[in-house]
Each structure stands twice: as C-alpha cells, then as structure tokens.
Scaffold this active site. Structure first.
Site, PDB file in Angstrom:
ATOM      1  N   GLY A 134       3.420  -3.552  -4.022  1.00 53.52           N
ATOM      2  CA  GLY A 134       3.044  -3.599  -5.616  1.00 53.52           C
ATOM      3  C   GLY A 134       3.481  -2.405  -6.249  1.00 53.52           C
ATOM      4  CE1 TYR A 143      -9.759   2.080  -7.733  1.00 53.08           C
ATOM      5  CE2 TYR A 143      -7.784   2.531  -8.801  1.00 53.08           C
ATOM      6  CZ  TYR A 143      -8.445   1.709  -8.152  1.00 53.08           C
ATOM      7  OH  TYR A 143      -8.274   0.287  -8.248  1.00 53.08           O
ATOM      8  NE  ARG A 180      -4.386   3.765 -10.066  1.00 54.03           N
ATOM      9  CZ  ARG A 180      -3.566   5.290  -9.685  1.00 54.03           C
ATOM     10  NH1 ARG A 180      -3.080   5.923 -10.691  1.00 54.03           N
ATOM     11  NH2 ARG A 180      -4.085   5.386  -8.515  1.00 54.03           N
ATOM     12  CE1 TYR A 240      -2.905  -2.902  -8.391  1.00 57.07           C
ATOM     13  CE2 TYR A 240      -1.832  -1.083  -7.475  1.00 57.07           C
ATOM     14  CZ  TYR A 240      -2.036  -2.356  -7.269  1.00 57.07           C
ATOM     15  OH  TYR A 240      -1.827  -3.083  -6.297  1.00 57.07           O
ATOM     16  N   GLY A 282       0.736  -1.244   0.032  1.00 55.74           N
ATOM     17  CA  GLY A 282       0.001   0.359  -0.127  1.00 55.74           C
ATOM     18  C   GLY A 282       0.852   1.233  -0.018  1.00 55.74           C
ATOM     19  CD  GLU A 316       0.867  -9.086   1.226  1.00 58.80           C
ATOM     20  OE1 GLU A 316       0.705 -10.337   1.690  1.00 58.80           O
ATOM     21  OE2 GLU A 316       0.213  -8.390   1.207  1.00 58.80           O
ATOM     22  CB  CYS A 346     -17.998   4.890 -27.422  1.00 61.15           C
ATOM     23  SG  CYS A 346     -17.333   4.638 -28.940  1.00 61.15           S
TER      24      CYS A 346
HETATM   25  C1  LIG Z   1      -3.364  -4.783  -3.754  1.00 59.87           C
HETATM   26  C2  LIG Z   1      -2.735  -5.554  -2.583  1.00 59.87           C
HETATM   27  C3  LIG Z   1      -1.178  -5.526  -2.160  1.00 59.87           C
HETATM   28  C4  LIG Z   1      -0.309  -4.288  -3.054  1.00 59.87           C
HETATM   29  O1  LIG Z   1      -0.816  -3.110  -3.059  1.00 59.87           O
HETATM   30  P1  LIG Z   1       0.120  -1.752  -3.426  1.00 59.87           P
HETATM   31  O2  LIG Z   1      -0.762  -0.497  -3.105  1.00 59.87           O
HETATM   32  O3  LIG Z   1       0.230  -2.119  -4.948  1.00 59.87           O
HETATM   33  O4  LIG Z   1       1.509  -1.849  -2.670  1.00 59.87           O
HETATM   34  C5  LIG Z   1      -0.557  -5.966  -1.410  1.00 59.87           C
HETATM   35  N1  LIG Z   1      -1.353  -6.798  -0.304  1.00 59.87           N
HETATM   36  C6  LIG Z   1      -2.655  -7.000  -0.761  1.00 59.87           C
HETATM   37  C7  LIG Z   1      -3.487  -8.257   0.143  1.00 59.87           C
HETATM   38  C8  LIG Z   1      -3.554  -6.465  -1.630  1.00 59.87           C
HETATM   39  O5  LIG Z   1      -4.734  -6.768  -1.874  1.00 59.87           O
END
Ligand SMILES: *Cc1c(COP(=O)(O)O)cnc(C)c1O
Length: 443
Positions: free
Chosen positions: A299, A345, A341, A402, A255, A297, A372
């Site tokens: 991403g 969002y 996005r 994303y 996150g 985690e 469209c």
């Molecule tokens: C989406 C997600 C992430 C990654 O979130 P980022 O904002 O991309 O870092 C990590 N863990 C879980 C469980 C998620 O659903």
C-alpha cells in the site's frame, strides 16, 4: 540544511525558479486554484510504482500470474481504484466502505481480496454476492460465517487463512502484526492455524486456496519477510504431507518501507522481490513442493511517495527553550486531522518552502497544526529559513499513505481535497469537504 530531496518527493517533482513544481504544475498555482491544505498526487508516479511492483514480482518468480493487491486502506478513492484497475493489478479491501469504493469504481471484483479481523455478516454477504475473488479468513467465527453465507448463496468461496508466523517485525508496535500477541490471524505456533485448515476443509462452500501472512508496515529488514516466508512454507509442506495435495497460492502481505526524511531509502521492488523469491524457491525446493502462485499487498510503497501535502503558514511564534535556545513554532492550516502519523507513531517528515527560494539562515523550527492539542505536531524538529512568514507555502512529501485515509474531522476541520497532477495538468479527484457536509449529518 533543509532542501528539496528528489529521493523523497514524487518522481515528477522538481524546483523551477525557486518554486516547487509537481508534474508540470507549480505548487503556488495548485494552492491558488484549490486552496490548502491540499493532497497532490503525481498520477504517473502512482501508476509506475504499481506496475513496478507487479513487474518485479513476476520477473523475480519467473511467472506472469503473480498478483499484486494494492492495499486500499493506505489511500483509496474511485479514481485511484480506476488507476489500479487499469494497471492490471488487484485491490485489497478491509471493510464494506473500501469495498463500496471498488464497486462504485467498477473494479473487477475477481481481483479483489477482502481482509479484516472482524468482518460483519453484511460485509461477508456483500463480498460473496458481488463475486469477490478471495476472502482472507481471520477467526474461527468467521470460518463458520463465510461457510454458512456462501452456502446460503449457493456459492463456493475461495479463501485464504491469515496466519501469524510469530515474527517480530522491526517497526512501530502499532503497525507490527505477526508476533503472537496480536488480534490478527491464526497462530502457527499454537496450532490454531492447523485447526483452521481442518475446519475449512470440512466445508463444501469454502475453497481453501492458500495461506496469507502480513508481518507489519514500514519494514526495511528483508529478514522479516524471509523469516515469515520460511514459517508459512513449513505449513504448506505439512499440508502436503497430511492431505497429499498442495495449496496452490501464497500471499505474503505488504509492509515495504519508504523514505520520509533525508537519509532514508525507499525499498526497490526489484531488490525486495528477488530476495523474497530466492527464499521462497529455496524453501519450497527443500520441502519438495511446487512454488505457489505468490501475491503481495503493498500500500504505502505504491501511494506513499507519490503524494505531497501543501499547507499555508498562518502564524509563527518564537519560544525560549530551557537550554537557552529558541524554537520557532510554524503553524499551518491543517495538522493532526490530515496527518495523524506523527502523533500516532512518532513518524517523521520533511518540509520545504514551496513558493520561493530563500538564502536566509535556517533556524530550529517545529511545524504544528491548528488543533487544540500540544501533540498536534507534524514535524518535531526541522531547520527552516528564518525569513519564513505567514502566507508562505510549506510542502511535505511522502504523505500519500495513511494521510488522507486516516484523516478526521477533529475540531470540525473539513478534510482536504485530493488533486491528481500529470503532464502539466491538475484535476480534482476528491473535493474538499465543506462545513455544509459536516452539518448535513446532523438531524
Ligand atoms: C496494512 C496492510 C497492508 C499494507 O501495508 P503497507 O505497509 O501499506 O504496504 C497489506 N496487507 C494487510 C493485511 C494489511 O493489514
């Protein structure tokens, strides 16, 4: 005044004689060789960010076995999975499809973690068969399913319990995941998380190794991460009190926020991890439990800043606004099918002209796609040079997360190619879809 911003573009991007250069390859060359729209990934930047989070985690906690799971959903393909594997970190997958990429890439399955709030029996079975490291269980139905399938396969599966710590993350509602009223996880406050712990302990085919919490995405406030850690560690202490042993692992999710527009910042892994480690160490000391093996985690924070989308401008149109001003609609050859996005969002982006410099006056523009829908907007409001014309290239940075992973075939557009660039060389890692690909699905 809109211009190149080194804090937003990938690390090896620069302006060379007025043109955007990414890792030694000119945007004009990439567009000529591979067409547009195009996702361009700065390979060394990706690997450096992946290592950066891993090093920051380990040094903040003073360990060598902290685990970074790259969140595949932000963007994955076989080549990216190989980069992740090379870097020595793990992979977080949420579906059979993402798991299939990991398997096809030869990713070490013991470093893979399976998420998802509604995993199918087939996904669970495949995961256990291929020896997935950890399954993060998300519901009581799933505890029964994972337990039964592992028993059938004669295995003991390591699991984490996803808990919702009841923290309101300051981000968009759709990407906020840890308050009570969400579909994810087991609530700590309601006692569901505790019941889940007891259920799992009854199963001889499940090995409960720890808890998992992920509070949401694109978060900047470290209080959110800290508050979640405090709540989860309280459960670890309660576990020790009840059972006399400690859960050895704790996954604190992803996150971490990145910069999309000028003035925003990309969180520094060293700062974030040292703040998190301070809270975790303090809380564990207060509860008199050992600091568990921590995993995270990220991403977006790994792939987001590494990628730039290149588009070709097709048309421009001046529209009179109610206040007497004029807005120039700049239409590019992609849109909400390669970047949902902004529509989903209200996300904001920067764009620059990538094929030349311009000293023309900058005027009020809106960058739109070719779909469209009036909502097919990539940038609601931006100042761009008045002399922007069809054929110019626009570059939008920070589209690695994303973007391609959420791409659709809306209006039967074909999804863009992905190119890796490194040391002056470009190579295709995901080819552009063709209309033949689309028609191939039809019987
Ligand atoms: C989406 C997600 C992430 C990654 O979130 P980022 O904002 O991309 O870092 C990590 N863990 C879980 C469980 C998620 O659903």
């Amino acid at each position: 005044m809109t211009s190149f911003d080194a804090a937003i573009f990938s690390t090896h991007s620069s302006i060379k004689s007025g043109e955007l250069d990414i890792a030694g390859v000119l945007a004009t060359q990439l567009a000529a060789d591979y067409g547009t729209p195009l996702f361009v990934v700065d390979e060394s930047d990706f690997k450096a960010r992946a290592k950066g989070w891993n090093n920051a985690l380990n040094s903040a906690f003073g360990v060598s076995d902290g685990m970074v799971y790259y969140a595949a959903k932000s963007f994955v393909c076989k080549e990216i999975a190989r980069w992740v594997s090379e870097t020595g970190i793990g992979l977080d997958v949420c579906t059979g499809g993402e798991m299939a990429v990991a398997i096809a890439a030869g990713f070490p399955m013991d470093r893979v973690e399976l998420h998802g709030n509604n995993k199918s029996e087939k996904e669970i079975r495949t995961a256990i068969e291929v020896g997935i490291g950890t399954i993060v269980v998300d519901s009581f139905h799933e505890i029964e399913r994972v337990s039964r399938i592992a028993a059938e396969l004669g295995k003991v599966q390591k699991v984490y319990i996803r808990v919702t710590p009841g923290v309101e993350a300051h981000t968009h509602e759709f990407i906020s995941t840890a308050h009570e009223d969400v579909k994810f996880g087991f609530s700590i406050a309601s006692g569901a998380a505790w019941t889940a712990i007891q259920e799992i302990r009854k199963s001889s085919s499940l090995n409960l190794a720890g808890l998992h919490s992920h509070i949401g995405s694109q978060i900047f406030a470290s209080e959110g991460f800290a508050a979640a850690a405090v709540k989860v560690i309280a459960v670890l202490a309660k576990y020790r009190d009840a059972f006399g042993s400690e859960l050895p692992e704790l996954d604190l999710g992803g996150g971490y926020g990145i910069a999309y527009i000028p003035g925003e910042i990309t969180l520094d892994p060293t700062v974030v991890m040292s703040e998190l480690a301070a809270v975790v160490k303090r809380e564990c000391a207060a509860a008199k439990i050992a600091v568990p093996k921590i995993s995270i985690e990220p991403g977006r924070a790994i792939v987001g800043p590494t990628t730039t989308t290149l588009y070709t401008v097709g048309t421009t149109k001046d529209v009179a606004l109610d206040n007497g001003a004029t807005r120039r609609y700049v239409a590019v050859d992609g849109g909400m099918s390669d970047n949902i996005r902004p529509a989903l969002y209200g996300a904001e982006y920067l764009a620059i002209i990538a094929n030349r410099s311009s000293t023309a006056t900058q005027i009020n523009c809106r960058v739109v796609g070719k779909h469209c829908e009036s909502g097919d907007i990539i940038i609601r409001e931006i100042q761009l040079a008045q002399d922007l014309v069809p054929g110019d290239l626009l570059a939008i940075p920070a589209t690695g997360a994303y973007g391609r992973s959420m791409a659709s075939n809306y209006n039967h557009l074909t999804r863009p190619a992905v190119i890796a660039v490194k040391d002056g060389k470009a190579r295709l890692i995901v080819r552009r879809e063709t209309e033949t690909d689309l028609l191939a699905l039809e019987l």
